[in-house]
Design a protein around this motif. Structure first.
Motif, PDB file in Angstrom:
ATOM      1  N   LEU A   1       0.825  -1.210   0.000  1.00  0.00           N
ATOM      2  CA  LEU A   1       0.000   0.000   0.000  1.00  0.00           C
ATOM      3  C   LEU A   1       0.862   1.264   0.000  1.00  0.00           C
ATOM      4  O   LEU A   1       0.706   2.108  -0.892  1.00  0.00           O
ATOM      5  CB  LEU A   1      -0.951  -0.011   1.199  1.00  0.00           C
ATOM      6  CG  LEU A   1      -1.893   1.198   1.314  1.00  0.00           C
ATOM      7  CD1 LEU A   1      -2.730   1.337   0.047  1.00  0.00           C
ATOM      8  CD2 LEU A   1      -2.800   1.060   2.538  1.00  0.00           C
ATOM      9  N   PRO A   2       1.803   1.423   0.954  1.00  0.00           N
ATOM     10  CA  PRO A   2       2.685   2.594   0.844  1.00  0.00           C
ATOM     11  C   PRO A   2       3.551   2.550  -0.406  1.00  0.00           C
ATOM     12  O   PRO A   2       3.893   3.594  -0.970  1.00  0.00           O
ATOM     13  CB  PRO A   2       3.532   2.535   2.120  1.00  0.00           C
ATOM     14  CG  PRO A   2       3.435   1.138   2.593  1.00  0.00           C
ATOM     15  CD  PRO A   2       2.077   0.652   2.177  1.00  0.00           C
ATOM     16  N   GLY A   3       3.900   1.324  -0.865  1.00  0.00           N
ATOM     17  CA  GLY A   3       4.691   1.215  -2.089  1.00  0.00           C
ATOM     18  C   GLY A   3       3.961   1.801  -3.277  1.00  0.00           C
ATOM     19  O   GLY A   3       4.563   2.493  -4.112  1.00  0.00           O
ATOM     20  N   MET A   4       2.659   1.556  -3.376  1.00  0.00           N
ATOM     21  CA  MET A   4       1.865   2.119  -4.457  1.00  0.00           C
ATOM     22  C   MET A   4       1.813   3.641  -4.353  1.00  0.00           C
ATOM     23  O   MET A   4       2.002   4.355  -5.350  1.00  0.00           O
ATOM     24  CB  MET A   4       0.444   1.551  -4.411  1.00  0.00           C
ATOM     25  CG  MET A   4      -0.505   2.144  -5.437  1.00  0.00           C
ATOM     26  SD  MET A   4      -2.232   1.734  -5.096  1.00  0.00           S
ATOM     27  CE  MET A   4      -2.509   2.660  -3.570  1.00  0.00           C
ATOM     28  N   ILE A   5       1.576   4.149  -3.146  1.00  0.00           N
ATOM     29  CA  ILE A   5       1.491   5.599  -2.939  1.00  0.00           C
ATOM     30  C   ILE A   5       2.819   6.265  -3.274  1.00  0.00           C
ATOM     31  O   ILE A   5       2.866   7.309  -3.937  1.00  0.00           O
ATOM     32  CB  ILE A   5       1.072   5.908  -1.489  1.00  0.00           C
ATOM     33  CG1 ILE A   5      -0.327   5.347  -1.221  1.00  0.00           C
ATOM     34  CG2 ILE A   5       1.106   7.408  -1.224  1.00  0.00           C
ATOM     35  CD1 ILE A   5      -0.745   5.447   0.233  1.00  0.00           C
ATOM     36  N   ILE A   6       3.919   5.668  -2.814  1.00  0.00           N
ATOM     37  CA  ILE A   6       5.246   6.229  -3.071  1.00  0.00           C
ATOM     38  C   ILE A   6       5.505   6.337  -4.568  1.00  0.00           C
ATOM     39  O   ILE A   6       6.027   7.352  -5.057  1.00  0.00           O
ATOM     40  CB  ILE A   6       6.331   5.364  -2.384  1.00  0.00           C
ATOM     41  CG1 ILE A   6       6.242   5.497  -0.865  1.00  0.00           C
ATOM     42  CG2 ILE A   6       7.726   5.747  -2.873  1.00  0.00           C
ATOM     43  CD1 ILE A   6       7.071   4.484  -0.119  1.00  0.00           C
ATOM     44  N   ARG A   7       5.140   5.317  -5.302  1.00  0.00           N
ATOM     45  CA  ARG A   7       5.393   5.326  -6.742  1.00  0.00           C
ATOM     46  C   ARG A   7       4.532   6.359  -7.470  1.00  0.00           C
ATOM     47  O   ARG A   7       4.981   6.969  -8.440  1.00  0.00           O
ATOM     48  CB  ARG A   7       5.163   3.920  -7.302  1.00  0.00           C
ATOM     49  CG  ARG A   7       6.303   2.968  -6.962  1.00  0.00           C
ATOM     50  CD  ARG A   7       5.898   1.514  -7.061  1.00  0.00           C
ATOM     51  NE  ARG A   7       7.037   0.641  -6.854  1.00  0.00           N
ATOM     52  CZ  ARG A   7       7.556   0.333  -5.668  1.00  0.00           C
ATOM     53  NH1 ARG A   7       7.039   0.866  -4.554  1.00  0.00           N
ATOM     54  NH2 ARG A   7       8.598  -0.472  -5.570  1.00  0.00           N
ATOM     55  N   ILE A   8       3.322   6.565  -6.992  1.00  0.00           N
ATOM     56  CA  ILE A   8       2.452   7.551  -7.631  1.00  0.00           C
ATOM     57  C   ILE A   8       2.958   8.967  -7.380  1.00  0.00           C
ATOM     58  O   ILE A   8       3.054   9.781  -8.305  1.00  0.00           O
ATOM     59  CB  ILE A   8       1.003   7.386  -7.134  1.00  0.00           C
ATOM     60  CG1 ILE A   8       0.405   6.080  -7.674  1.00  0.00           C
ATOM     61  CG2 ILE A   8       0.144   8.573  -7.574  1.00  0.00           C
ATOM     62  CD1 ILE A   8      -0.971   5.769  -7.135  1.00  0.00           C
TER      63      ILE A   8
END
Length: 396
Positions: free
Chosen positions: A251-258
């Motif tokens: 979940l944070p990985g997705m946010i970080i990439r966006i």
């Protein structure tokens, strides 16, 4: 627009360097690997965003047009080259380490589950299909569908397709649906406000990563964190499974990439202004497919069979430069890029090159009404188009 090619060039060089660092003992502790790690939030997200950026025509295509115009060109190299890479990689282990040869189940499982070096092509097929299948849905429904993937995580978190879809599908959809906004931002990427905006988001993403790692690795949790962990477990158990700290990192990985995407665009635009660097990255970016396919073959066939097991000896305390990890990182990187160049040469060979760039599939016979409609579309497309409405489609 130069920045998309530069973005692809940065991404593919980062991918090659990542795989090289995994192939060299201690390679992940080198300076080159640490610098590449800073690009981790940008490497694949930029790749997927640019792919989505040039996938907008999917929104107006029939399934037949989608298959002939895009999916066909992803499926052919994936289906033909993945078995080759899996065989060479497995054979290397069999010859030099005594590992058992691969079984039919192992080969088919690796291809169907996308647990192989060419998974990016696999996901381009899935994401283009998702974009096409949801093209008539309202925005809130598409967001809800993407978010609902998390409901599958407790019971199916071990499935790689689900994991990567959660992380990368949003960036692909952002590239497709926010193309005009992305184009305008790229045009303004040299202005101070855009630079500050991108830098703040990128640093915020890094901070989120630090916080996420701290919460996962800490042994002493406060009452608030324990409450959140209990809530997580309750949610997971209600859905028939459980969520580990590694699962939650998605979940944070997705946010970080966006939130890192604006920084990636700014970086690419500025690199385009440095002529020698920009021209080199554009050249690399226009040949991502042979590099992507060939670098893995170069690592297995040229470096693995030719050098690694016969000559490589790493001893960073030796007086000889030949034994240092950094030396072998450079050698392995050169072998990987050589594999990409040789694959490019294969793509230029008649018939054999079809394994990389297959010939276009014939279109079905058209009715007079359909032919007239197509001629009208072509006439409209012949008019000048700005960057935000161009329908030019690139490969990977």
């Amino acid at each position: 627009m130069d920045w998309p090619d530069i973005a692809k060039g940065i991404s593919i060089l980062g991918v090659v360097l990542l795989h090289v660092s995994l192939a060299i003992p201690g390679g992940q502790d080198t300076m080159m690997s640490h610098l590449n790690a800073l690009l981790d939030p940008l490497r694949m997200p930029l790749f997927f965003m640019v792919s989505g950026f040039f996938a907008v025509k999917v929104l107006n295509q029939s399934f037949g047009e989608l298959f002939r115009g895009r999916l066909w060109f992803y499926l052919v190299p994936y289906l033909l080259w993945t078995p080759v890479n899996l065989y060479l990689h497995r054979l290397e282990g069999t010859v030099f380490t005594g590992r058992a040869p691969g079984t039919w189940e192992w080969y088919s499982g690796s291809m169907l589950s996308a647990t192989n070096m060419y998974w990016f092509l696999y996901f381009l097929v899935i994401f283009n299909l998702f974009l096409w299948a949801t093209r008539k849905l309202p925005a809130w429904a598409i967001v809800a569908l993407v978010a609902s993937l998390w409901l599958l995580m407790p019971a199916y978190s071990e499935i790689e397709i689900l994991r990567k879809s959660i992380i990368y599908l949003p960036t692909f959809l952002i590239g497709a649906y926010f193309r005009p906004l992305i184009s305008r931002f790229a045009e303004a990427a040299t202005r101070p406000k855009a630079i500050v905006f991108a830098a703040v988001l990128y640093v915020s993403g890094l901070a989120l990563g630090v916080i996420s790692n701290g919460l996962r690795d800490s042994e002493n949790h406060g009452a608030s964190v324990l409450w959140l962990m209990n809530l997580r477990d309750t949610f997971a158990h209600a859905l028939g499974g459980n969520l580990t700290g590694f699962d939650m990192d998605h979940l944070p990985g997705m946010i970080i990439r966006i939130v890192s995407l604006p920084a990636g665009i700014v970086l690419c635009v500025w690199l385009g202004r440095i002529k020698p660097v920009g021209e080199f990255l554009k050249l690399i970016g226009r040949h991502t497919l042979p590099i992507y396919i060939g670098h893995a073959t170069g690592l297995s066939l040229i470096f693995g069979f030719g050098l690694r097991w016969n000559f490589m000896e790493i001893d960073n305390f030796s007086d000889s430069l030949w034994h240092h990890t950094n030396t072998w990182m450079v050698i392995a990187f050169a072998c990987a890029m050589l594999g990409g160049y040789l694959t490019y040469l294969i793509s230029r060979v008649p018939v054999l090159g079809w394994t990389l760039v297959p010939p276009k599939l014939p279109e079905p016979d058209k009715t007079p009404a359909k032919a007239q409609a197509d001629s009208h579309v072509k006439a409209q497309s012949a008019k000048p188009m700005n960057a935000s409405t161009s329908s030019k489609t690139y490969g990977i």
